[in-house]
Design an enzyme around this catalytic site. Structure first.
Site, PDB file in Angstrom:
ATOM      1  N   HIS A   1       3.777   4.094  12.902  1.00  0.00           N
ATOM      2  CA  HIS A   1       4.124   4.045  11.476  1.00  0.00           C
ATOM      3  C   HIS A   1       5.192   5.114  11.256  1.00  0.00           C
ATOM      4  O   HIS A   1       4.899   6.299  11.255  1.00  0.00           O
ATOM      5  CB  HIS A   1       2.835   4.344  10.695  1.00  0.00           C
ATOM      6  CG  HIS A   1       2.990   4.450   9.212  1.00  0.00           C
ATOM      7  ND1 HIS A   1       2.470   3.517   8.340  1.00  0.00           N
ATOM      8  CD2 HIS A   1       3.574   5.392   8.423  1.00  0.00           C
ATOM      9  CE1 HIS A   1       2.719   3.888   7.093  1.00  0.00           C
ATOM     10  NE2 HIS A   1       3.390   5.026   7.119  1.00  0.00           N
TER      11      HIS A   1
ATOM     12  N   HIS B   1       8.382   6.766   9.110  1.00  0.00           N
ATOM     13  CA  HIS B   1       9.168   6.872   7.872  1.00  0.00           C
ATOM     14  C   HIS B   1      10.601   7.203   8.262  1.00  0.00           C
ATOM     15  O   HIS B   1      10.847   7.889   9.259  1.00  0.00           O
ATOM     16  CB  HIS B   1       8.590   7.958   6.962  1.00  0.00           C
ATOM     17  CG  HIS B   1       7.399   7.485   6.186  1.00  0.00           C
ATOM     18  ND1 HIS B   1       7.342   7.472   4.819  1.00  0.00           N
ATOM     19  CD2 HIS B   1       6.213   6.979   6.609  1.00  0.00           C
ATOM     20  CE1 HIS B   1       6.173   6.991   4.417  1.00  0.00           C
ATOM     21  NE2 HIS B   1       5.463   6.691   5.482  1.00  0.00           N
TER      22      HIS B   1
ATOM     23  N   ARG C   1       0.839  -1.207   0.000  1.00  0.00           N
ATOM     24  CA  ARG C   1       0.000   0.000   0.000  1.00  0.00           C
ATOM     25  C   ARG C   1       0.876   1.260   0.000  1.00  0.00           C
ATOM     26  O   ARG C   1       0.979   1.980  -0.980  1.00  0.00           O
ATOM     27  CB  ARG C   1      -0.942  -0.017   1.233  1.00  0.00           C
ATOM     28  CG  ARG C   1      -2.105   0.952   1.126  1.00  0.00           C
ATOM     29  CD  ARG C   1      -1.758   2.366   1.470  1.00  0.00           C
ATOM     30  NE  ARG C   1      -1.232   2.495   2.836  1.00  0.00           N
ATOM     31  CZ  ARG C   1      -0.657   3.600   3.288  1.00  0.00           C
ATOM     32  NH1 ARG C   1      -0.537   4.656   2.512  1.00  0.00           N
ATOM     33  NH2 ARG C   1      -0.178   3.651   4.513  1.00  0.00           N
ATOM     34  N   ASP C   2       1.573   1.515   1.089  1.00  0.00           N
ATOM     35  CA  ASP C   2       2.343   2.762   1.209  1.00  0.00           C
ATOM     36  C   ASP C   2       3.473   2.801   0.176  1.00  0.00           C
ATOM     37  O   ASP C   2       3.834   3.873  -0.318  1.00  0.00           O
ATOM     38  CB  ASP C   2       2.939   2.864   2.629  1.00  0.00           C
ATOM     39  CG  ASP C   2       3.165   4.297   3.058  1.00  0.00           C
ATOM     40  OD1 ASP C   2       3.092   5.198   2.206  1.00  0.00           O
ATOM     41  OD2 ASP C   2       3.427   4.527   4.249  1.00  0.00           O
TER      42      ASP C   2
ATOM     43  N   ASN D   1       9.410   4.195   4.207  1.00  0.00           N
ATOM     44  CA  ASN D   1       9.070   3.630   5.513  1.00  0.00           C
ATOM     45  C   ASN D   1      10.296   2.924   6.102  1.00  0.00           C
ATOM     46  O   ASN D   1      11.250   2.594   5.393  1.00  0.00           O
ATOM     47  CB  ASN D   1       7.978   2.561   5.338  1.00  0.00           C
ATOM     48  CG  ASN D   1       6.628   3.159   5.004  1.00  0.00           C
ATOM     49  OD1 ASN D   1       5.833   3.442   5.876  1.00  0.00           O
ATOM     50  ND2 ASN D   1       6.372   3.367   3.722  1.00  0.00           N
TER      51      ASN D   1
ATOM     52  N   CYS E   1       8.280  10.021   0.024  1.00  0.00           N
ATOM     53  CA  CYS E   1       7.475  11.074   0.626  1.00  0.00           C
ATOM     54  C   CYS E   1       7.307  12.163  -0.417  1.00  0.00           C
ATOM     55  O   CYS E   1       8.285  12.721  -0.902  1.00  0.00           O
ATOM     56  CB  CYS E   1       8.206  11.627   1.853  1.00  0.00           C
ATOM     57  SG  CYS E   1       7.478  13.150   2.451  1.00  0.00           S
TER      58      CYS E   1
HETATM   59 ZN    ZN Z   1       3.451   6.165   5.368  1.00  0.00          ZN
END
Ligand code: ZN
Length: 325
Positions: A208, A210, A15-16, A250, A241
């Protein structure tokens, strides 16, 4: 001796990570990626997002992806959902855990999900009420910019707790505190996680982080020390990002698993299998630069242990460190 796993590592790469990849990753490759991740022992995987294909074209095949993975045993899948429509589609596809996301910072929320925080709170409430009537899926919240915002900077812990209280009062049982842009530092992480854990004992908190500025693992470890036991991470360190072009993504799942394993904190994840997933990533995403330190350095051939092995540069080399450099 401890058995099983003491920490839950939630893989968010599909996902991310993939939402930041411009080229469309074919459905079969997404399915294969997720199946390989599950084979490493990961018990929870964020498979993608049921969002408008116009917003994130990468996830236009979410239904097909879910169909290819939903029968896998011993792994739970979650997806992001921005609204009731996304929630219905996700639930129809077999997703048991739905994650509603918005930002603690008003301006980041406007930039990211294009609505005010007030509208996001209303959307969450609607979803929570509808879901209870329509589906037995679990609804959780991922709260972005908790540890800092590219537009508004840092927020006070009081401000953070007020919003979390609103979410908790709606009956949400799990909240992920996200350092969306890598502003967090260990001392701040300690302050925020301790305050959250003490103020809302009925809520399960996940984190979560990064690794945008290199503090991802330090933040994760400090969160662990305060009592957090759920950690998002992305294989290979996927997930850039948009506000810091070129920045790493991440925390890499390999690095987090390595840290916990080496500390004697069971994760239930096989690192050899996981590292092969990063190799697979390089095949399906040509040109991708992975930011996992363990992927690049490899695993030590002999397990390190004992204070006599603390200096890698001893001469002659300590056997436990021969393979490190
Ligand atoms: Zn994230």
């Amino acid at each position: 001796m401890k058995t099983g796993h003491d920490v839950d590592i939630i893989e968010v790469g599909p996902r991310d990570g993939l939402q930041n990849v411009e080229a469309f990753v074919e459905t079969a490759q997404k399915v294969s990626l997720i199946r390989r991740l599950a084979a490493s022992g990961l018990k929870e995987i964020q498979a993608g997002a049921f969002v408008s294909p116009r917003a994130i074209p990468q996830f236009r095949d979410m239904k097909e992806v879910m169909a290819g993975i939903i029968a896998l045993p011993n792994v739970r899948f979650s997806t992001l959902v921005p609204n009731a429509r996304g929630a219905r589609e996700a639930f129809k596809s077999g997703v048991e855990k739905l994650i509603f996301f918005f930002s603690l910072s008003e301006s980041h929320n406007l930039n990211n999900v294009h609505q005010t925080k007030d509208a996001s709170f209303k959307g969450l409430e609607l979803l929570q009420n509808n879901l209870a009537a329509e589906t037995p899926a679990e609804l959780c919240v991922a709260l972005a910019t908790v540890f800092g915002c590219p537009f508004e900077g840092y927020m006070t812990t009081d401000y953070i707790l007020k919003d979390i209280e609103k979410i908790a009062n709606m009956g949400i049982k799990e909240i992920t505190l996200c350092d969306t842009v890598g502003f967090g530092n260990p001392r701040q992480v300690e302050e925020i996680t301790v305050a959250c854990l003490e103020s809302f004992p009925e809520v399960t908190f996940a984190v979560h982080f990064h690794n945008t500025r290199g503090l991802g693992l330090a933040n994760a470890l400090r969160a662990y020390d305060t009592g957090i036991r759920r950690f998002d991470a992305a294989v290979g360190g996927l997930g850039g990002c948009p506000f810091a072009p070129g920045a790493s993504g991440n925390i890499a799942t390999e690095d987090l698993v390595f840290m916990f394993n080496e500390m004697g904190i069971p994760t239930g994840i096989n690192l050899d299998v996981l590292l092969k997933v990063s190799t697979f990533l390089k095949e399906i995403l040509p040109g991708i630069v992975l930011s996992s330190a363990v992927y690049h350095a490899g695993l030590p051939k002999t397990q390190t242990s004992g204070p006599e092995c603390s200096a890698p540069e001893v001469n002659p080399p300590c056997p436990a460190h021969q393979e490190w450099s």
